[in-house]
Design a protein around this motif. Sequence first.
Motif, PDB file in Angstrom:
ATOM      1  N   PRO A 106       0.819  -1.219   0.000  1.00  0.00           N
ATOM      2  CA  PRO A 106       0.000   0.000   0.000  1.00  0.00           C
ATOM      3  C   PRO A 106       0.854   1.270   0.000  1.00  0.00           C
ATOM      4  N   THR A 107       0.210   2.349  -0.391  1.00  0.00           N
ATOM      5  CA  THR A 107       0.891   3.648  -0.408  1.00  0.00           C
ATOM      6  C   THR A 107       1.183   4.105   1.012  1.00  0.00           C
ATOM      7  N   ASN A 108       2.372   4.701   1.205  1.00  0.00           N
ATOM      8  CA  ASN A 108       2.804   5.238   2.496  1.00  0.00           C
ATOM      9  C   ASN A 108       2.870   4.164   3.581  1.00  0.00           C
ATOM     10  N   ALA A 109       3.103   2.921   3.190  1.00  0.00           N
ATOM     11  CA  ALA A 109       3.258   1.847   4.164  1.00  0.00           C
ATOM     12  C   ALA A 109       4.646   1.937   4.794  1.00  0.00           C
ATOM     13  N   PRO A 110       4.812   1.450   6.030  1.00  0.00           N
ATOM     14  CA  PRO A 110       6.148   1.486   6.654  1.00  0.00           C
ATOM     15  C   PRO A 110       7.138   0.626   5.889  1.00  0.00           C
ATOM     16  N   SER A 111       8.402   0.955   6.038  1.00  0.00           N
ATOM     17  CA  SER A 111       9.453   0.245   5.299  1.00  0.00           C
ATOM     18  C   SER A 111       9.562  -1.219   5.707  1.00  0.00           C
ATOM     19  N   LEU A 112       8.984  -1.585   6.843  1.00  0.00           N
ATOM     20  CA  LEU A 112       9.049  -2.970   7.295  1.00  0.00           C
ATOM     21  C   LEU A 112       8.202  -3.901   6.434  1.00  0.00           C
ATOM     22  N   VAL A 113       7.186  -3.388   5.749  1.00  0.00           N
ATOM     23  CA  VAL A 113       6.229  -4.240   5.051  1.00  0.00           C
ATOM     24  C   VAL A 113       6.900  -5.008   3.916  1.00  0.00           C
ATOM     25  N   GLU A 114       7.746  -4.354   3.143  1.00  0.00           N
ATOM     26  CA  GLU A 114       8.369  -5.019   1.986  1.00  0.00           C
ATOM     27  C   GLU A 114       9.252  -6.191   2.403  1.00  0.00           C
ATOM     28  N   PRO A 115      10.218  -6.025   3.335  1.00  0.00           N
ATOM     29  CA  PRO A 115      10.993  -7.211   3.737  1.00  0.00           C
ATOM     30  C   PRO A 115      10.154  -8.253   4.463  1.00  0.00           C
ATOM     31  N   LEU A 116       9.082  -7.819   5.137  1.00  0.00           N
ATOM     32  CA  LEU A 116       8.207  -8.776   5.797  1.00  0.00           C
ATOM     33  C   LEU A 116       7.521  -9.683   4.784  1.00  0.00           C
ATOM     34  N   LEU A 117       6.995  -9.109   3.705  1.00  0.00           N
ATOM     35  CA  LEU A 117       6.354  -9.906   2.666  1.00  0.00           C
ATOM     36  C   LEU A 117       7.342 -10.870   2.013  1.00  0.00           C
ATOM     37  N   THR A 118       8.538 -10.391   1.748  1.00  0.00           N
ATOM     38  CA  THR A 118       9.549 -11.243   1.123  1.00  0.00           C
ATOM     39  C   THR A 118       9.925 -12.411   2.030  1.00  0.00           C
ATOM     40  N   PHE A 119      10.088 -12.133   3.314  1.00  0.00           N
ATOM     41  CA  PHE A 119      10.470 -13.192   4.261  1.00  0.00           C
ATOM     42  C   PHE A 119       9.355 -14.218   4.417  1.00  0.00           C
ATOM     43  N   VAL A 120       8.112 -13.740   4.518  1.00  0.00           N
ATOM     44  CA  VAL A 120       6.984 -14.648   4.700  1.00  0.00           C
ATOM     45  C   VAL A 120       6.785 -15.542   3.472  1.00  0.00           C
ATOM     46  N   ALA A 121       6.967 -14.979   2.280  1.00  0.00           N
ATOM     47  CA  ALA A 121       6.730 -15.737   1.055  1.00  0.00           C
ATOM     48  C   ALA A 121       7.879 -16.674   0.722  1.00  0.00           C
ATOM     49  N   GLU A 122       9.119 -16.180   0.815  1.00  0.00           N
ATOM     50  CA  GLU A 122      10.260 -16.948   0.339  1.00  0.00           C
ATOM     51  C   GLU A 122      10.893 -17.818   1.424  1.00  0.00           C
ATOM     52  N   GLU A 123      11.007 -17.301   2.643  1.00  0.00           N
ATOM     53  CA  GLU A 123      11.684 -18.042   3.703  1.00  0.00           C
ATOM     54  C   GLU A 123      10.726 -18.944   4.480  1.00  0.00           C
ATOM     55  N   LEU A 124       9.543 -18.433   4.807  1.00  0.00           N
ATOM     56  CA  LEU A 124       8.592 -19.227   5.582  1.00  0.00           C
ATOM     57  C   LEU A 124       7.747 -20.141   4.706  1.00  0.00           C
ATOM     58  N   GLY A 125       7.510 -19.752   3.459  1.00  0.00           N
ATOM     59  CA  GLY A 125       6.749 -20.600   2.552  1.00  0.00           C
ATOM     60  C   GLY A 125       5.250 -20.545   2.751  1.00  0.00           C
ATOM     61  N   LEU A 126       4.724 -19.467   3.342  1.00  0.00           N
ATOM     62  CA  LEU A 126       3.279 -19.325   3.459  1.00  0.00           C
ATOM     63  C   LEU A 126       2.683 -19.009   2.090  1.00  0.00           C
ATOM     64  N   VAL A 127       1.492 -19.514   1.831  1.00  0.00           N
ATOM     65  CA  VAL A 127       0.854 -19.355   0.523  1.00  0.00           C
ATOM     66  C   VAL A 127      -0.442 -18.574   0.680  1.00  0.00           C
ATOM     67  N   GLU A 128      -1.000 -18.192  -0.485  1.00  0.00           N
ATOM     68  CA  GLU A 128      -2.256 -17.432  -0.546  1.00  0.00           C
ATOM     69  C   GLU A 128      -2.169 -16.161   0.308  1.00  0.00           C
ATOM     70  N   LEU A 129      -1.112 -15.412   0.083  1.00  0.00           N
ATOM     71  CA  LEU A 129      -0.906 -14.184   0.851  1.00  0.00           C
ATOM     72  C   LEU A 129      -1.915 -13.118   0.428  1.00  0.00           C
ATOM     73  N   LYS A 130      -2.459 -12.438   1.409  1.00  0.00           N
ATOM     74  CA  LYS A 130      -3.432 -11.368   1.188  1.00  0.00           C
ATOM     75  C   LYS A 130      -3.125 -10.238   2.148  1.00  0.00           C
ATOM     76  N   LEU A 131      -2.979  -9.031   1.622  1.00  0.00           N
ATOM     77  CA  LEU A 131      -2.657  -7.862   2.437  1.00  0.00           C
ATOM     78  C   LEU A 131      -3.835  -6.900   2.421  1.00  0.00           C
TER      79      LEU A 131
END
Length: 279
Positions: free
Chosen positions: A22-47
Amino acid sequence: MRVDVPKHASLALLDTPIPPIPTNAPSLVEPLLTFVAEELGLVELKLLDLRALDPPAALGPDLIMLFGSARSERHLHVSADRLVRWLRKYGINATADGLLGRNELKIKLRRKARRAKLLGNMASLESASGGDQIDDGISTQWVCLHAGTVGRSRAEGQTTDADGRTTGFGSLRSTGTTVVVQMFTEAKRKQLGLEMLWSKTLARSVTKRINAGEDLPAWALAAAEAARETIASAQIGEMEAAEEHTEGSVAEDPFRVQPKTSFSAVSSAPSDSSLVMSQ
């Protein structure tokens, strides 16, 4: 000679699409999404961008909520534990409701084994007979990780009324963003339907604010439109599932009563005797 070792299909990396930030989201959101998708392997992500809620949600002001599904109960707890440890690198002490610590899990398993020994084979007999499974506090299937309000200000300031007079002192409204990660097993996620619940709440709140004459920013309107699309797609999916269930039950039911021919159709049809007399 180099030979490629075959790999099992379950060990292949899943190509999980990352939802837009989302617009004006904190900088933590981008690495959080990457970690959850690539490292943790969670699927069907919805923000879901719930910052336009008024009044704010009980979880915190300016809420951004991430949903993800785990492959199993073990995958759920391992992912939640790793995510809590990963957030500590950013100075965030997150709380995870539904996540059992390692020592706590050992204690609960030991107590469960002791109760099973005292009760004998009652639990196994109930499960074999199809009885309801008792919630033992170990199998949660849902972890709500609250990362707190990122960039929160704890400053205090004076409160003024409509005439500009000081009426008291209190904490200023936080300018930070609350980040919450909802992790489920697939069955628990469908059962709870939290995405639909929060989407409907956001759509009603934004509609109410627009009808009240508020001039909302573009990101708030975009979040409300995304929530309406989520609601519409979920309703279409429910209708399609209901139609498939109905068609399947009709086709597979061997005892389905065929519709009777109407009396008017039978009476209007010529009989064999009438045909013989006419000849």
